[in-house]
Scaffold this motif. Structure first.
Motif, PDB file in Angstrom:
ATOM      1  N   SER A  57      39.033  79.325  28.080  1.00  0.00           N
ATOM      2  CA  SER A  57      38.315  78.613  27.313  1.00  0.00           C
ATOM      3  C   SER A  57      36.983  78.112  27.271  1.00  0.00           C
ATOM      4  O   SER A  57      37.317  77.671  28.202  1.00  0.00           O
ATOM      5  CB  SER A  57      38.733  78.368  26.147  1.00  0.00           C
ATOM      6  OG  SER A  57      37.561  77.810  25.140  1.00  0.00           O
ATOM      7  N   THR A  58      35.948  78.418  26.886  1.00  0.00           N
ATOM      8  CA  THR A  58      34.982  77.823  28.029  1.00  0.00           C
ATOM      9  C   THR A  58      34.511  76.251  27.146  1.00  0.00           C
ATOM     10  O   THR A  58      33.556  76.319  27.258  1.00  0.00           O
ATOM     11  CB  THR A  58      32.749  78.492  27.678  1.00  0.00           C
ATOM     12  OG1 THR A  58      33.544  78.595  25.400  1.00  0.00           O
ATOM     13  CG2 THR A  58      33.177  80.365  27.742  1.00  0.00           C
ATOM     14  N   VAL A  59      35.678  76.294  26.156  1.00  0.00           N
ATOM     15  CA  VAL A  59      35.392  74.464  25.991  1.00  0.00           C
ATOM     16  C   VAL A  59      36.170  73.886  26.997  1.00  0.00           C
ATOM     17  O   VAL A  59      35.779  73.133  26.723  1.00  0.00           O
ATOM     18  CB  VAL A  59      36.667  74.623  24.647  1.00  0.00           C
ATOM     19  CG1 VAL A  59      37.026  73.006  24.170  1.00  0.00           C
ATOM     20  CG2 VAL A  59      35.969  75.688  23.336  1.00  0.00           C
ATOM     21  N   VAL A  60      36.555  74.290  28.231  1.00  0.00           N
ATOM     22  CA  VAL A  60      36.419  73.560  29.295  1.00  0.00           C
ATOM     23  C   VAL A  60      35.966  72.822  29.829  1.00  0.00           C
ATOM     24  O   VAL A  60      35.606  71.856  30.563  1.00  0.00           O
ATOM     25  CB  VAL A  60      37.494  74.481  29.937  1.00  0.00           C
ATOM     26  CG1 VAL A  60      37.071  73.736  31.576  1.00  0.00           C
ATOM     27  CG2 VAL A  60      38.788  75.190  30.170  1.00  0.00           C
ATOM     28  N   LEU A  72      44.471  74.397  31.895  1.00  0.00           N
ATOM     29  CA  LEU A  72      44.685  74.883  31.944  1.00  0.00           C
ATOM     30  C   LEU A  72      46.543  75.348  31.867  1.00  0.00           C
ATOM     31  O   LEU A  72      46.886  75.421  32.943  1.00  0.00           O
ATOM     32  CB  LEU A  72      44.134  75.450  33.164  1.00  0.00           C
ATOM     33  CG  LEU A  72      42.551  75.168  34.073  1.00  0.00           C
ATOM     34  CD1 LEU A  72      41.772  75.324  34.328  1.00  0.00           C
ATOM     35  CD2 LEU A  72      41.581  75.668  31.826  1.00  0.00           C
ATOM     36  N   LEU A  73      46.257  76.608  31.089  1.00  0.00           N
ATOM     37  CA  LEU A  73      47.871  77.714  30.907  1.00  0.00           C
ATOM     38  C   LEU A  73      47.933  78.678  31.420  1.00  0.00           C
ATOM     39  O   LEU A  73      48.821  78.903  31.838  1.00  0.00           O
ATOM     40  CB  LEU A  73      47.958  77.256  29.724  1.00  0.00           C
ATOM     41  CG  LEU A  73      48.079  75.569  28.816  1.00  0.00           C
ATOM     42  CD1 LEU A  73      48.702  76.147  27.731  1.00  0.00           C
ATOM     43  CD2 LEU A  73      49.383  75.055  29.020  1.00  0.00           C
ATOM     44  N   ASP A  74      46.911  79.158  32.136  1.00  0.00           N
ATOM     45  CA  ASP A  74      46.728  80.259  32.709  1.00  0.00           C
ATOM     46  C   ASP A  74      46.052  80.055  33.887  1.00  0.00           C
ATOM     47  O   ASP A  74      44.920  79.349  33.814  1.00  0.00           O
ATOM     48  CB  ASP A  74      46.291  81.559  31.711  1.00  0.00           C
ATOM     49  CG  ASP A  74      46.648  82.665  32.191  1.00  0.00           C
ATOM     50  OD1 ASP A  74      46.603  83.420  33.175  1.00  0.00           O
ATOM     51  OD2 ASP A  74      47.306  83.488  31.577  1.00  0.00           O
ATOM     52  N   SER A  79      40.099  81.025  37.893  1.00  0.00           N
ATOM     53  CA  SER A  79      39.006  82.303  38.977  1.00  0.00           C
ATOM     54  C   SER A  79      37.380  81.509  37.545  1.00  0.00           C
ATOM     55  O   SER A  79      36.653  81.571  38.420  1.00  0.00           O
ATOM     56  CB  SER A  79      38.920  82.956  38.565  1.00  0.00           C
ATOM     57  OG  SER A  79      38.728  83.976  37.231  1.00  0.00           O
ATOM     58  N   SER A  80      37.098  80.763  36.359  1.00  0.00           N
ATOM     59  CA  SER A  80      36.290  81.116  35.456  1.00  0.00           C
ATOM     60  C   SER A  80      35.847  79.591  35.674  1.00  0.00           C
ATOM     61  O   SER A  80      34.762  78.915  35.544  1.00  0.00           O
ATOM     62  CB  SER A  80      36.521  81.088  34.459  1.00  0.00           C
ATOM     63  OG  SER A  80      36.183  82.433  34.450  1.00  0.00           O
ATOM     64  N   TYR A  81      36.647  78.854  35.765  1.00  0.00           N
ATOM     65  CA  TYR A  81      36.875  77.060  35.812  1.00  0.00           C
ATOM     66  C   TYR A  81      36.980  76.171  36.831  1.00  0.00           C
ATOM     67  O   TYR A  81      37.451  74.839  36.782  1.00  0.00           O
ATOM     68  CB  TYR A  81      37.385  76.499  34.250  1.00  0.00           C
ATOM     69  CG  TYR A  81      37.178  77.251  33.370  1.00  0.00           C
ATOM     70  CD1 TYR A  81      36.146  77.259  32.980  1.00  0.00           C
ATOM     71  CD2 TYR A  81      38.089  78.056  32.592  1.00  0.00           C
ATOM     72  CE1 TYR A  81      35.407  78.241  31.549  1.00  0.00           C
ATOM     73  CE2 TYR A  81      37.784  79.309  31.976  1.00  0.00           C
ATOM     74  CZ  TYR A  81      36.696  78.737  31.434  1.00  0.00           C
ATOM     75  OH  TYR A  81      36.638  79.395  30.727  1.00  0.00           O
ATOM     76  N   GLY A  82      36.368  76.648  38.549  1.00  0.00           N
ATOM     77  CA  GLY A  82      36.398  76.171  39.552  1.00  0.00           C
ATOM     78  C   GLY A  82      35.757  74.836  39.756  1.00  0.00           C
ATOM     79  O   GLY A  82      35.975  73.737  40.298  1.00  0.00           O
ATOM     80  N   ALA A  83      34.403  74.928  38.919  1.00  0.00           N
ATOM     81  CA  ALA A  83      33.783  73.739  38.772  1.00  0.00           C
ATOM     82  C   ALA A  83      34.787  72.074  38.228  1.00  0.00           C
ATOM     83  O   ALA A  83      34.572  71.928  38.923  1.00  0.00           O
ATOM     84  CB  ALA A  83      32.007  73.906  38.746  1.00  0.00           C
ATOM     85  N   TRP A  89      38.670  67.868  36.305  1.00  0.00           N
ATOM     86  CA  TRP A  89      38.371  67.537  34.876  1.00  0.00           C
ATOM     87  C   TRP A  89      39.314  68.776  34.524  1.00  0.00           C
ATOM     88  O   TRP A  89      39.420  68.923  32.922  1.00  0.00           O
ATOM     89  CB  TRP A  89      36.367  68.247  34.253  1.00  0.00           C
ATOM     90  CG  TRP A  89      36.046  66.939  34.040  1.00  0.00           C
ATOM     91  CD1 TRP A  89      34.650  66.387  35.107  1.00  0.00           C
ATOM     92  CD2 TRP A  89      36.470  65.267  33.670  1.00  0.00           C
ATOM     93  NE1 TRP A  89      34.129  65.144  35.398  1.00  0.00           N
ATOM     94  CE2 TRP A  89      34.818  64.433  34.444  1.00  0.00           C
ATOM     95  CE3 TRP A  89      36.995  64.840  32.768  1.00  0.00           C
ATOM     96  CZ2 TRP A  89      35.805  62.839  33.721  1.00  0.00           C
ATOM     97  CZ3 TRP A  89      37.101  63.880  32.180  1.00  0.00           C
ATOM     98  CH2 TRP A  89      36.152  62.984  33.089  1.00  0.00           C
ATOM     99  N   ALA A  90      39.473  70.008  35.122  1.00  0.00           N
ATOM    100  CA  ALA A  90      40.400  70.632  34.824  1.00  0.00           C
ATOM    101  C   ALA A  90      41.528  71.232  35.950  1.00  0.00           C
ATOM    102  O   ALA A  90      41.408  71.246  37.085  1.00  0.00           O
ATOM    103  CB  ALA A  90      39.555  71.856  34.573  1.00  0.00           C
TER     104      ALA A  90
END
Length: 144
Positions: A57-60, A72-74, A79-83, A89-90
């Protein structure tokens, strides 16, 4: 000990709300909130939560901006939230033991820069046994 989960439904899940609330009432009574978590504005909710959990989710990104760590459960979400992962933070936790470990570690982190009134609810998430029981109820039974 105290563990409480807020389940925020995606807008496309409106028709599933009653079914999800029934499941929560049966499997996690008193440990989970659906209506308030879904209906209240996300920026307000982030000020009052210890961490954010999602499959993808973009809520990250919003949580990181609010200085709230995400689990992150998956692995697809990596690949979307590498930063956010690189900035700490994740992180991925895709098993019950990994989620418990992440919850414990991330909620113990320094919350410098967050609003002073942000955590008016009890801050203890409980013992590992309490976390195991809560997560087993919420995650384990969902698949069975």
């Amino acid at each position: 000990s105290w563990v409480h989960f807020w389940v925020r439904l995606h807008p496309v899940m409106r028709t599933e709300r009653a079914e999800i609330k029934r499941w929560v009432a049966e499997h996690a009574p008193g440990r989970c909130t659906v209506d308030e978590a879904t209906d209240l504005p996300l920026p307000v909710l982030l000020r009052y939560c210890d961490l954010h959990c999602t499959r993808h989710s973009t809520v990250v990104q919003e949580a990181a901006a609010a200085r709230v760590p995400s689990i992150l459960l998956d692995a697809v979400a990596l690949s979307s939230y590498g930063a956010e992962v690189s900035a700490g933070w994740a992180e991925l936790a895709d098993t019950v033991p990994a989620v418990i470990s992440a919850i414990t570690r991330l909620t113990d982190r320094d919350r410098a820069g967050r609003d002073s009134h942000a955590r008016s609810a009890p801050s203890s998430l409980g013992t590992p046994a309490t976390l195991q029981a809560a997560l087993s109820e919420l995650l384990g039974r969902a698949s069975g």
